[in-house]
Design an enzyme around this catalytic site. Structure first.
Site, PDB file in Angstrom:
ATOM      1  N   HIS A  34     124.402  19.005  58.311  1.00 43.44           N
ATOM      2  CA  HIS A  34     124.503  18.007  59.400  1.00 43.44           C
ATOM      3  C   HIS A  34     123.146  17.492  59.870  1.00 43.44           C
ATOM      4  CE1 HIS A  34     128.764  18.593  59.696  1.00 43.44           C
ATOM      5  NE2 HIS A  34     128.658  19.853  60.084  1.00 43.44           N
TER       6      HIS A  34
ATOM      7  N   ASP B 232     132.606  21.707  52.503  1.00 46.17           N
ATOM      8  CA  ASP B 232     132.754  22.107  53.909  1.00 46.17           C
ATOM      9  C   ASP B 232     133.796  21.185  54.562  1.00 46.17           C
ATOM     10  OD1 ASP B 232     130.898  23.677  56.180  1.00 46.17           O
ATOM     11  OD2 ASP B 232     131.867  21.863  56.957  1.00 46.17           O
TER      12      ASP B 232
ATOM     13  N   HIS C 218     133.766  19.857  57.397  1.00 44.53           N
ATOM     14  CA  HIS C 218     133.140  18.769  58.167  1.00 44.53           C
ATOM     15  C   HIS C 218     132.336  17.860  57.240  1.00 44.53           C
ATOM     16  CE1 HIS C 218     133.556  22.207  61.035  1.00 44.53           C
ATOM     17  NE2 HIS C 218     134.003  21.242  61.821  1.00 44.53           N
TER      18      HIS C 218
ATOM     19  N   ASP D 108     135.026  26.619  55.917  1.00 47.18           N
ATOM     20  CA  ASP D 108     135.811  26.361  57.125  1.00 47.18           C
ATOM     21  C   ASP D 108     137.029  25.475  56.881  1.00 47.18           C
ATOM     22  OD1 ASP D 108     133.999  24.369  56.581  1.00 47.18           O
ATOM     23  OD2 ASP D 108     133.053  24.354  58.569  1.00 47.18           O
TER      24      ASP D 108
END
Ligand SMILES: [Zn+2]
Length: 311
Positions: free
Chosen positions: A125, A162, A164, A246
């Site tokens: 990120h 991931d 996200h 996740d």
């Protein structure tokens, strides 16, 4: 040839506030999972510290100075609502970058068949000038630029599974035509980016949104339909993996329904493509994964496949 595992005790010194999901216990869960006798042949390596030149591959000096200057003497300081620094955070972040670069070198040099980097904080990120979502530096993007700019590779793929969106990696590799960034993510979900219309300056970004509730069957269909054909066409000389766990059904931060076996399947398929394109060169680096039991089991399944394929 074998599988290398890069980590460092310094990564336990990045301490987040009580109750934060990106916690020290994550690495302890991974260490416990990988302490099983079946991981005896995993080659354990200390992740070295990255230096400033490494960070400069993706971040401007002003940003590096800002992060370096933000280290508190005690306690914890917030950089935004989610992202914090403790006295040990900078060193941990430099291990995460340095470990990923060292893993690339070991695979490119041929001393390792493939590698997994179990460091924290995660990196996908972090944008060029913005820390975000628990991340300080763009670990995997820096390693990708290291591979093309310093090691002379012409085609490096980064696959981010991931849950996200890897907005940071996308930002850092947007202009880099020698890299292909493929990322799947739950949508809608934080950070909100990752629409298929975001394609990079050279058509070098592929975004694959997955609806909440997506399970293993639909995930496999999406990867077989979009990700693997694009990878096979690109013919990478190295595959980097942003391995966030996740998307697991037990994860508290998102609502996809992947099982531990789905991560093993995905790893197997990525290793198949790497075997076909680039002598099996895969470097995987830890991103998210916040249910400690699911994280330990999923990392174990992922690394087990790397070891099977690494010989
Ligand atoms: Zn995540």
């Amino acid at each position: 040839m074998s599988t290398y595992y890069y980590s460092h005790p310094d990564c336990l010194d990045h301490v987040t506030p009580y109750g934060h999901p990106e916690q020290v216990a994550r690495l302890k869960a991974i260490a416990t999972a990988l302490s099983d006798a079946s991981f005896e042949s995993l080659i354990r390596c200390e992740a070295p510290l990255a230096d400033e030149d490494d960070l400069l591959l993706c971040h401007p000096q002003s940003y590096i100075d800002r992060i370096t200057g933000a280290v508190p003497l005690s306690g914890s300081v917030p950089l935004d609502a989610d992202t914090h620094m403790s006295p040990g955070s900078l060193k941990a972040a430099l291990r995460a970058v340095g470990g990923t670069i060292a893993a690339v070198d070991s695979v490119v040099d041929g001393s390792a068949a493939n590698a997994f980097v179990g460091c924290r904080p995660p990196g996908h990120h972090a944008e060029a000038e913005t820390p975000m979502g628990f991340c300080l530096f763009g670990n995997v993007a820096i390693a990708a630029k290291h591979a093309v700019q310093r090691r002379g590779l012409s085609r490096v793929a980064v696959v981010d599974f991931d849950v996200h969106h890897g907005n940071g990696t996308q930002d850092l590799l947007w202009e880099e035509a020698r890299t292909l960034f493929i990322t799947s993510q739950q949508m809608p979900l934080w950070p909100g980016t990752g629409d298929p219309s975001e394609r990079g300056a050279h058509d070098n970004v592929i975004n694959i949104p997955l609806a909440p509730g997506t399970g293993g069957v639909e995930m496999r269909r999406a990867y077989e339909g979009r990700v693997f054909p694009a990878l096979e066409e690109f013919r990478p000389e190295l595959i980097l993996v942003s391995a966030g766990f996740d998307a697991h059904r037990d994860d508290p931060l998102a609502s996809l329904n992947w099982e531990t076996e789905d991560f093993a399947w995905l790893t197997r398929r990525l290793c198949d493509i790497a075997a076909d394109c680039c002598d099996g060169r895969v470097v995987s680096t830890l991103e998210g994964g916040y249910d400690l039991t699911a994280l330990g089991q999923s990392v174990a399944a992922h690394v087990k496949v790397l070891m099977e394929r690494g010989g």
